[in-house]
Design an enzyme around this catalytic site. Structure first.
Site, PDB file in Angstrom:
ATOM      1  N   CYS A 120       5.985   8.572 -17.061  1.00  0.00           N
ATOM      2  CA  CYS A 120       6.122   9.151 -18.402  1.00  0.00           C
ATOM      3  C   CYS A 120       6.281  10.668 -18.298  1.00  0.00           C
ATOM      4  CB  CYS A 120       4.895   8.804 -19.240  1.00  0.00           C
ATOM      5  SG  CYS A 120       4.991   9.328 -20.967  1.00  0.00           S
ATOM      6  N   CYS A 121       5.435  11.314 -17.473  1.00  0.00           N
ATOM      7  CA  CYS A 121       5.537  12.765 -17.266  1.00  0.00           C
ATOM      8  C   CYS A 121       6.894  13.138 -16.682  1.00  0.00           C
ATOM      9  CB  CYS A 121       4.432  13.241 -16.330  1.00  0.00           C
ATOM     10  SG  CYS A 121       2.784  13.317 -17.069  1.00  0.00           S
ATOM     11  N   CYS A 170       0.158  16.904 -23.956  1.00  0.00           N
ATOM     12  CA  CYS A 170       0.509  15.911 -24.968  1.00  0.00           C
ATOM     13  C   CYS A 170      -0.762  15.410 -25.668  1.00  0.00           C
ATOM     14  CB  CYS A 170       1.236  14.734 -24.320  1.00  0.00           C
ATOM     15  SG  CYS A 170       2.879  15.149 -23.690  1.00  0.00           S
ATOM     16  N   CYS A 202      -2.881  12.523 -24.209  1.00  0.00           N
ATOM     17  CA  CYS A 202      -3.359  12.757 -22.843  1.00  0.00           C
ATOM     18  C   CYS A 202      -4.286  13.965 -22.746  1.00  0.00           C
ATOM     19  CB  CYS A 202      -2.182  12.952 -21.892  1.00  0.00           C
ATOM     20  SG  CYS A 202      -1.086  11.528 -21.795  1.00  0.00           S
ATOM     21  N   CYS A 204       1.133  16.807 -13.222  1.00  0.00           N
ATOM     22  CA  CYS A 204       2.197  16.050 -13.863  1.00  0.00           C
ATOM     23  C   CYS A 204       3.525  16.145 -13.115  1.00  0.00           C
ATOM     24  CB  CYS A 204       2.403  16.521 -15.296  1.00  0.00           C
ATOM     25  SG  CYS A 204       2.872  18.255 -15.443  1.00  0.00           S
TER      26      CYS A 204
END
Length: 237
Positions: free
Chosen positions: A120-121, A203, A206, A231
């Site tokens: 996702c990162c 985010c 997170c 990340c």
């Protein structure tokens, strides 16, 4: 291009002070690489300090809009544009890659595994970063050595082999108190989540506020092991 820039980097190392580099070095970089220096901001306390340091320099600014930022971060973005009077380039995830990832794994799959979180990162941050850095020779950051254990020995001026770019961290050795005092003294706009226990802000799903006595990075990806809390934006050899 790569070899020539690495030679430039080595020349800068020779000219740089053997001690802590001054923020004045930002002007040296801006003059040596006109229109080829860029600063990445997430509108953190640290980044607002750097924004102020480069306010009158020929240095571009960009941010990564992951699509899942806090509303307070967008508010700080807006107030920063007005205060610093500089355009801030915005980069976004590739829509097709993001659509495929979310469709196959779900919107919050990053909680399920480190692999999913890093994927996702990668889509929301790492790939847009590569686009943002294209055409530039110097990347300015707001990193500080107190951010994480992995940054304790990080050099203030370094060569980034992954992005083939020179990186400079002007406030790497500043303390948390120094940063907060600078923001207050110069009345800089800041993300008000900092006043609610949020230290490192990323985010929304997170990031959480940290508790008294917790590590600086405890509020980021708190469900993971401490040694996995990066990340992929800043990889150090």
């Amino acid at each position: 291009m790569e070899n020539a820039l690495k030679i430039e980097f080595n020349n800068l190392l020779e000219k740089a002070s053997t001690g802590v580099l001054s923020a004045d070095f930002l002007q040296v970089l801006a003059e040596k690489f006109p229109e080829e220096v860029i600063f990445s901001t997430s509108f953190s306390y640290e980044d607002q300090v750097v924004n102020h340091l480069i306010k009158n320099l020929d240095i571009d600014i960009f941010t990564l809009d992951t699509g899942r930022l806090f509303e307070q971060t967008y508010e700080t973005w807006t107030s920063s544009r007005a205060f610093f009077k500089k355009n801030i380039k915005a980069y976004y995830p590739d829509p097709e890659a993001l659509q495929k990832f979310v469709s196959e794994n779900g919107p919050d799959s990053f909680y399920q595994s480190v692999e999913n979180r890093k994927a996702c990162c990668n889509i929301r941050k790492v790939q847009p970063l590569k686009k943002a850095l294209q055409g530039y020779k110097v990347w300015i950051t707001g990193l500080r050595s107190q951010h994480s254990a992995g940054r304790k020995e990080m050099p203030q001026l370094e060569w980034d082999p992954d992005h083939q770019i020179i990186k400079f961290h002007p406030i790497l050795h500043w303390t948390t108190e120094q940063v907060a005092d600078y923001v207050k003294t110069h009345q800089l706009p800041y993300n008000h989540l900092h006043k609610k226990g949020f230290v490192s802000i990323g985010c929304e799903p997170c990031t959480r506020a940290i508790k008294e006595g917790e590590d600086f990075r405890a509020g980021r990806w708190w469900w993971e092991d401490v040694d996995k809390k990066e990340c992929g934006l800043h990889v150090h050899q």
